[in-house]
Design a protein around this motif. Structure first.
Motif, short mmCIF file in Angstrom:
data_model
loop_
_atom_site.label_atom_id
_atom_site.label_comp_id
_atom_site.label_asym_id
_atom_site.label_seq_id
_atom_site.Cartn_x
_atom_site.Cartn_y
_atom_site.Cartn_z
N MET A 139 59.26 22.17 49.18
CA MET A 139 58.63 22.32 50.50
C MET A 139 58.82 21.06 51.33
N SER A 140 58.65 19.92 50.69
CA SER A 140 58.82 18.65 51.40
C SER A 140 60.26 18.48 51.86
N HIS A 141 61.20 18.88 51.00
CA HIS A 141 62.62 18.76 51.36
C HIS A 141 62.96 19.71 52.50
N LYS A 142 62.40 20.91 52.47
CA LYS A 142 62.62 21.87 53.56
C LYS A 142 62.03 21.34 54.86
N GLU A 172 62.77 18.95 60.21
CA GLU A 172 62.57 17.79 61.08
C GLU A 172 63.91 17.25 61.57
N SER A 173 64.90 17.20 60.68
CA SER A 173 66.23 16.70 61.04
C SER A 173 66.88 17.58 62.10
N GLU A 174 66.54 18.87 62.08
CA GLU A 174 67.09 19.82 63.04
C GLU A 174 66.27 19.90 64.33
N GLY A 175 65.18 19.13 64.41
CA GLY A 175 64.35 19.13 65.60
C GLY A 175 63.28 20.21 65.62
N ASP A 176 63.13 20.95 64.51
CA ASP A 176 62.10 22.00 64.43
C ASP A 176 60.84 21.38 63.83
N TYR A 177 60.11 20.65 64.67
CA TYR A 177 58.97 19.88 64.19
C TYR A 177 57.78 20.75 63.80
N ILE A 178 57.61 21.88 64.45
CA ILE A 178 56.49 22.77 64.12
C ILE A 178 56.65 23.31 62.70
N SER A 179 57.86 23.76 62.37
CA SER A 179 58.11 24.25 61.01
C SER A 179 58.00 23.11 60.00
N ALA A 180 58.50 21.93 60.38
CA ALA A 180 58.41 20.76 59.49
C ALA A 180 56.95 20.44 59.17
N PHE A 181 56.11 20.50 60.21
CA PHE A 181 54.69 20.23 60.02
C PHE A 181 54.09 21.22 59.03
N GLY A 182 54.47 22.49 59.15
CA GLY A 182 53.95 23.52 58.26
C GLY A 182 54.34 23.29 56.82
N TYR A 183 55.59 22.97 56.59
CA TYR A 183 56.07 22.74 55.22
C TYR A 183 55.45 21.47 54.63
N TYR A 184 55.39 20.41 55.43
CA TYR A 184 54.79 19.17 54.95
C TYR A 184 53.31 19.38 54.59
N SER A 185 52.60 20.10 55.45
CA SER A 185 51.16 20.33 55.22
C SER A 185 50.94 21.08 53.92
N LYS A 186 51.74 22.12 53.69
CA LYS A 186 51.61 22.89 52.46
C LYS A 186 51.95 22.03 51.25
N ALA A 187 52.96 21.18 51.40
CA ALA A 187 53.37 20.31 50.29
C ALA A 187 52.27 19.32 49.93
N THR A 188 51.57 18.79 50.95
CA THR A 188 50.48 17.85 50.66
C THR A 188 49.34 18.54 49.92
N GLU A 189 49.09 19.80 50.26
CA GLU A 189 48.04 20.56 49.57
C GLU A 189 48.37 20.72 48.08
N LEU A 190 49.67 20.71 47.79
CA LEU A 190 50.11 20.87 46.39
C LEU A 190 50.38 19.52 45.73
N GLY A 191 50.03 18.43 46.43
CA GLY A 191 50.09 17.11 45.82
C GLY A 191 51.34 16.30 46.05
N VAL A 239 53.44 13.51 47.50
CA VAL A 239 53.13 12.23 48.13
C VAL A 239 54.03 11.96 49.33
N GLU A 240 55.32 12.25 49.18
CA GLU A 240 56.27 11.99 50.25
C GLU A 240 55.92 12.78 51.51
N ALA A 241 55.36 13.97 51.32
CA ALA A 241 54.97 14.81 52.46
C ALA A 241 53.85 14.16 53.27
N HIS A 242 52.94 13.45 52.58
CA HIS A 242 51.88 12.71 53.30
C HIS A 242 52.53 11.67 54.23
#
Length: 229
Positions: free
Chosen positions: A100-103, A108-127, A129-132
């Motif tokens: 999820m963090s890698h996705k 984010e690299s493609e400029g889709d920040y809304i989707s990036a935020f969603g994936y990072y948020s889910k990744a942080t819920e699952l622990g 660290v890099e997503a934080h």
């Protein structure tokens, strides 16, 4: 009370982590370097392995002239971009936080920040660290979400507590800009001890400015050298 709560939080925040957030290589079980250029992320099983294990496996593959497979899960690694994306989504559907963090990074690299935020948020819920750490950047820049310094700091602290030296370095910089130099130097000492070069450079400047004692600077130098050896 609030004062005691803040003191307890600082005890956790400034405690020297036993290791970095990268953990150990799943093959040789040695600590992974904090320099991401010295590790690889496998596209099949989302495992981070050290360059040494990857190189050793490549050499064995070359000698045997076999099809390239993952050193960890033994799946074929010679896949197209589309196959890689499908495999990554399978890992995400299986609630793999690293995938999820890698996705999120890809988005984010493609400029889709809304989707990036969603994936990072889910990744942080699952622990993850890099997503934080990644979320702190989105909150700082206001990308995919409104700018929020408190949330930026929160995610930096969570990443730093878990052993992310880049996050701790950023915290030190924020503290320094706010004039809280003692706290800034504490952060730099912790991350320098983990082998973080920019933190050591900032600590050197603090020592020259009289913000760090000779003993603390010398101790950090020794710990930094031990971490990178």
């Amino acid at each position: 009370c609030k004062k005691r709560a803040a003191e307890l939080r600082d005890e956790i925040l400034f405690k020297q982590p036993e290791s970095s957030h990268e953990g150990d290589c799943p093959i040789c079980l040695l600590p992974l370097p904090i320099d991401s250029r010295k590790t690889i992320l496998t596209g099949c099983c989302s495992k981070v392995i050290c360059d040494g294990c990857n190189f050793a496996y490549i050499m064995r593959e070359c000698q045997g002239s076999k099809a390239p497979i993952c050193p960890f899960c033994r799946h074929l690694t010679d896949m197209s971009k589309e196959e890689y994306r499908r495999n990554l989504m399978k890992r995400i559907e299986a609630n793999d936080p690293e995938a999820m963090s890698h996705k999120g990074f890809d988005c984010e690299s493609e400029g889709d920040y809304i989707s990036a935020f969603g994936y990072y948020s889910k990744a942080t819920e699952l622990g993850d660290v890099e997503a934080h750490f990644s979320l702190s950047g989105l909150y700082r820049e206001g990308q995919g979400v409104e700018k929020d310094e408190k949330k930026e700091v929160h995610h930096l602290e969570e990443a730093a507590i878990a052993g992310n030296p880049d996050a701790r370095y950023n915290l030190g910089c924020l503290e320094g800009k706010s004039g809280r130099h003692e706290r800034a130097m504490k952060h730099f000492i912790v991350s320098a001890n983990m082998g973080h070069k920019m933190s050591l450079d900032s600590l050197k400047k603090g020592f020259m400015a009289g913000l760090v004692s000779k003993g603390d600077f010398a101790s950090a130098l020794r710990a930094h050298q031990a971490a990178i050896d």
